[in-house]
Motif scaffolding. Sequence first.
Motif, PDB file in Angstrom:
ATOM      1  N   SER A  71       0.814  -1.217   0.000  1.00 51.60           N
ATOM      2  CA  SER A  71       0.000   0.000   0.000  1.00 51.60           C
ATOM      3  C   SER A  71       0.845   1.264   0.000  1.00 51.60           C
ATOM      4  CB  SER A  71      -0.928   0.014   1.216  1.00 51.60           C
ATOM      5  OG  SER A  71      -0.160   0.022   2.418  1.00 51.60           O
ATOM      6  N   GLY A  72       2.127   1.142   0.304  1.00 48.21           N
ATOM      7  CA  GLY A  72       2.990   2.318   0.374  1.00 48.21           C
ATOM      8  C   GLY A  72       3.880   2.513  -0.830  1.00 48.21           C
ATOM      9  N   LEU A  73       3.755   1.654  -1.839  1.00 43.10           N
ATOM     10  CA  LEU A  73       4.645   1.734  -2.997  1.00 43.10           C
ATOM     11  C   LEU A  73       4.292   2.914  -3.902  1.00 43.10           C
ATOM     12  CD1 LEU A  73       4.886  -2.042  -3.999  1.00 43.10           C
ATOM     13  CD2 LEU A  73       6.523  -0.696  -2.666  1.00 43.10           C
ATOM     14  N   GLU A  74       5.318   3.490  -4.514  1.00 42.12           N
ATOM     15  CA  GLU A  74       5.152   4.543  -5.502  1.00 42.12           C
ATOM     16  C   GLU A  74       6.141   4.301  -6.637  1.00 42.12           C
ATOM     17  OE1 GLU A  74       5.846   7.824  -2.865  1.00 42.12           O
ATOM     18  OE2 GLU A  74       8.009   7.861  -3.300  1.00 42.12           O
ATOM     19  N   ALA A  75       5.852   4.836  -7.818  1.00 40.74           N
ATOM     20  CA  ALA A  75       6.642   4.481  -8.995  1.00 40.74           C
ATOM     21  C   ALA A  75       7.012   5.696  -9.842  1.00 40.74           C
ATOM     22  CB  ALA A  75       5.873   3.482  -9.849  1.00 40.74           C
ATOM     23  N   LYS A  76       8.121   5.531 -10.580  1.00 38.52           N
ATOM     24  CA  LYS A  76       8.516   6.428 -11.664  1.00 38.52           C
ATOM     25  C   LYS A  76       8.890   5.530 -12.841  1.00 38.52           C
ATOM     26  CE  LYS A  76      10.253   9.942  -8.457  1.00 38.52           C
ATOM     27  NZ  LYS A  76      11.394  10.807  -8.043  1.00 38.52           N
ATOM     28  N   VAL A  77       8.478   5.914 -14.058  1.00 33.98           N
ATOM     29  CA  VAL A  77       8.642   5.004 -15.192  1.00 33.98           C
ATOM     30  C   VAL A  77       9.257   5.726 -16.390  1.00 33.98           C
ATOM     31  CG1 VAL A  77       6.833   3.412 -14.493  1.00 33.98           C
ATOM     32  CG2 VAL A  77       6.229   5.403 -15.868  1.00 33.98           C
ATOM     33  N   PHE A  78      10.051   4.965 -17.175  1.00 34.20           N
ATOM     34  CA  PHE A  78      10.862   5.558 -18.222  1.00 34.20           C
ATOM     35  C   PHE A  78      11.015   4.615 -19.413  1.00 34.20           C
ATOM     36  CE2 PHE A  78      12.120   6.815 -14.009  1.00 34.20           C
ATOM     37  CZ  PHE A  78      12.028   8.192 -14.071  1.00 34.20           C
ATOM     38  N   GLY A  79      11.259   5.199 -20.590  1.00 38.16           N
ATOM     39  CA  GLY A  79      11.567   4.411 -21.774  1.00 38.16           C
ATOM     40  C   GLY A  79      10.429   4.375 -22.769  1.00 38.16           C
ATOM     41  N   GLY A  80      10.366   3.287 -23.541  1.00 34.79           N
ATOM     42  CA  GLY A  80       9.309   3.108 -24.523  1.00 34.79           C
ATOM     43  C   GLY A  80       9.456   3.971 -25.759  1.00 34.79           C
ATOM     44  N   ALA A  81      10.705   4.306 -26.121  1.00 33.75           N
ATOM     45  CA  ALA A  81      10.923   5.151 -27.296  1.00 33.75           C
ATOM     46  C   ALA A  81      10.844   4.340 -28.587  1.00 33.75           C
ATOM     47  CB  ALA A  81      12.295   5.829 -27.197  1.00 33.75           C
ATOM     48  N   ALA A  82      10.574   5.021 -29.695  1.00 34.72           N
ATOM     49  CA  ALA A  82      10.581   4.397 -31.014  1.00 34.72           C
ATOM     50  C   ALA A  82      11.994   4.514 -31.573  1.00 34.72           C
ATOM     51  CB  ALA A  82       9.575   5.073 -31.931  1.00 34.72           C
ATOM     52  N   VAL A  83      12.872   3.597 -31.146  1.00 27.90           N
ATOM     53  CA  VAL A  83      14.291   3.667 -31.500  1.00 27.90           C
ATOM     54  C   VAL A  83      14.694   2.549 -32.435  1.00 27.90           C
ATOM     55  CG1 VAL A  83      16.640   3.550 -30.590  1.00 27.90           C
ATOM     56  CG2 VAL A  83      14.911   4.863 -29.380  1.00 27.90           C
ATOM     57  N   LEU A  84      14.341   1.310 -32.079  1.00 23.53           N
ATOM     58  CA  LEU A  84      14.741   0.156 -32.876  1.00 23.53           C
ATOM     59  C   LEU A  84      13.754  -0.037 -34.020  1.00 23.53           C
ATOM     60  CD1 LEU A  84      15.653  -2.324 -30.012  1.00 23.53           C
ATOM     61  CD2 LEU A  84      17.189  -0.841 -31.289  1.00 23.53           C
ATOM     62  N   LYS A  85      14.268  -0.088 -35.260  1.00 22.35           N
ATOM     63  CA  LYS A  85      13.394  -0.186 -36.436  1.00 22.35           C
ATOM     64  C   LYS A  85      12.432  -1.364 -36.339  1.00 22.35           C
ATOM     65  CE  LYS A  85      12.458   0.550 -40.983  1.00 22.35           C
ATOM     66  NZ  LYS A  85      11.381  -0.398 -41.142  1.00 22.35           N
ATOM     67  N   SER A  86      12.958  -2.542 -36.000  1.00 20.45           N
ATOM     68  CA  SER A  86      12.098  -3.728 -35.953  1.00 20.45           C
ATOM     69  C   SER A  86      11.027  -3.593 -34.885  1.00 20.45           C
ATOM     70  CB  SER A  86      12.928  -4.985 -35.708  1.00 20.45           C
ATOM     71  OG  SER A  86      13.618  -4.885 -34.468  1.00 20.45           O
ATOM     72  N   PHE A  87      11.356  -2.917 -33.779  1.00 17.74           N
ATOM     73  CA  PHE A  87      10.389  -2.727 -32.707  1.00 17.74           C
ATOM     74  C   PHE A  87       9.429  -1.592 -33.031  1.00 17.74           C
ATOM     75  CE2 PHE A  87      12.580  -4.752 -28.771  1.00 17.74           C
ATOM     76  CZ  PHE A  87      12.537  -5.971 -29.422  1.00 17.74           C
ATOM     77  N   THR A  88       9.909  -0.583 -33.800  1.00 19.35           N
ATOM     78  CA  THR A  88       9.027   0.516 -34.182  1.00 19.35           C
ATOM     79  C   THR A  88       7.882   0.001 -35.032  1.00 19.35           C
ATOM     80  OG1 THR A  88      10.866   2.092 -34.125  1.00 19.35           O
ATOM     81  CG2 THR A  88       8.920   2.729 -35.393  1.00 19.35           C
ATOM     82  N   ASP A  89       8.200  -0.930 -35.947  1.00 16.74           N
ATOM     83  CA  ASP A  89       7.180  -1.468 -36.839  1.00 16.74           C
ATOM     84  C   ASP A  89       6.054  -2.151 -36.078  1.00 16.74           C
ATOM     85  OD1 ASP A  89       8.662  -0.527 -38.939  1.00 16.74           O
ATOM     86  OD2 ASP A  89       9.571  -2.456 -39.441  1.00 16.74           O
ATOM     87  N   SER A  90       6.346  -2.733 -34.931  1.00 13.45           N
ATOM     88  CA  SER A  90       5.318  -3.418 -34.149  1.00 13.45           C
ATOM     89  C   SER A  90       4.885  -2.621 -32.916  1.00 13.45           C
ATOM     90  CB  SER A  90       5.828  -4.799 -33.713  1.00 13.45           C
ATOM     91  OG  SER A  90       7.036  -4.665 -32.982  1.00 13.45           O
ATOM     92  N   ASN A  91       5.287  -1.334 -32.859  1.00 12.32           N
ATOM     93  CA  ASN A  91       4.878  -0.443 -31.762  1.00 12.32           C
ATOM     94  C   ASN A  91       5.254  -0.992 -30.392  1.00 12.32           C
ATOM     95  OD1 ASN A  91       3.652   1.647 -33.294  1.00 12.32           O
ATOM     96  ND2 ASN A  91       1.853   0.358 -33.600  1.00 12.32           N
TER      97      ASN A  91
END
Length: 205
Positions: A106-126
């Motif tokens: 119940s006391g956890l908190e988060a910060k999140v990062f990344g998810g960029a469109a950098v790798l061509k093969s990964f960009t094609d599949s979002n």
Amino acid sequence: MGDSWGRSGAAGDGWASFVYYDRQFEKTGVKLLPGEFYVSGEDLVLTTVLGSCVSACIRDPRLGIGGMNHFMLPDAELGSGSSARYGSYAMEVLVNELLKAGARRSGLEAKVFGGAAVLKSFTDSNVGNRNAQFVLDYLKAEHIPVLAQDLGDTCPRKIFYFPADGRVLVRRLTSTLASRDLAQETAYRSRLVTAPVAGSVELFD
């Protein structure tokens, strides 16, 4: 390192094991590769480089215990097996390790990062977008508030997370990368750029 909880798992899929001395911050550093995670309450720095991958930094501020993961895909639809390379497993194992260390769910908190469109093969599949949406959906479902985020865009990032006090520093990097490093998302040719970030995240150079 002095942590009171155990570490296990092979490099690249489990507890991060690349420990070094960070001269910039003058403290012990732990580098996370894709598929790794780390939990600590010590005065150290956790660091990783993110392209389309995502890292969640989750912490119990009451205890000063925090951890970070680095996952490559949102779930096993694009692969198979239980592995911290998949967000569905990486988030569960990170939260569970924090709870083992004494954190309160119940006391956890988060910060999140990344998810960029950098790798061509990964960009094609979002994949970057899917990773980013997955982590936000997961944290919402688990009622873990997101204090800050830097997701999406087209630039890779280098993250420095200090679990003892919850600080996160973000370096935006150029997206011109060597082919070997594209596959691993672990190194980039690094000219820094500055951009605004939502939440209490500090960009620095």
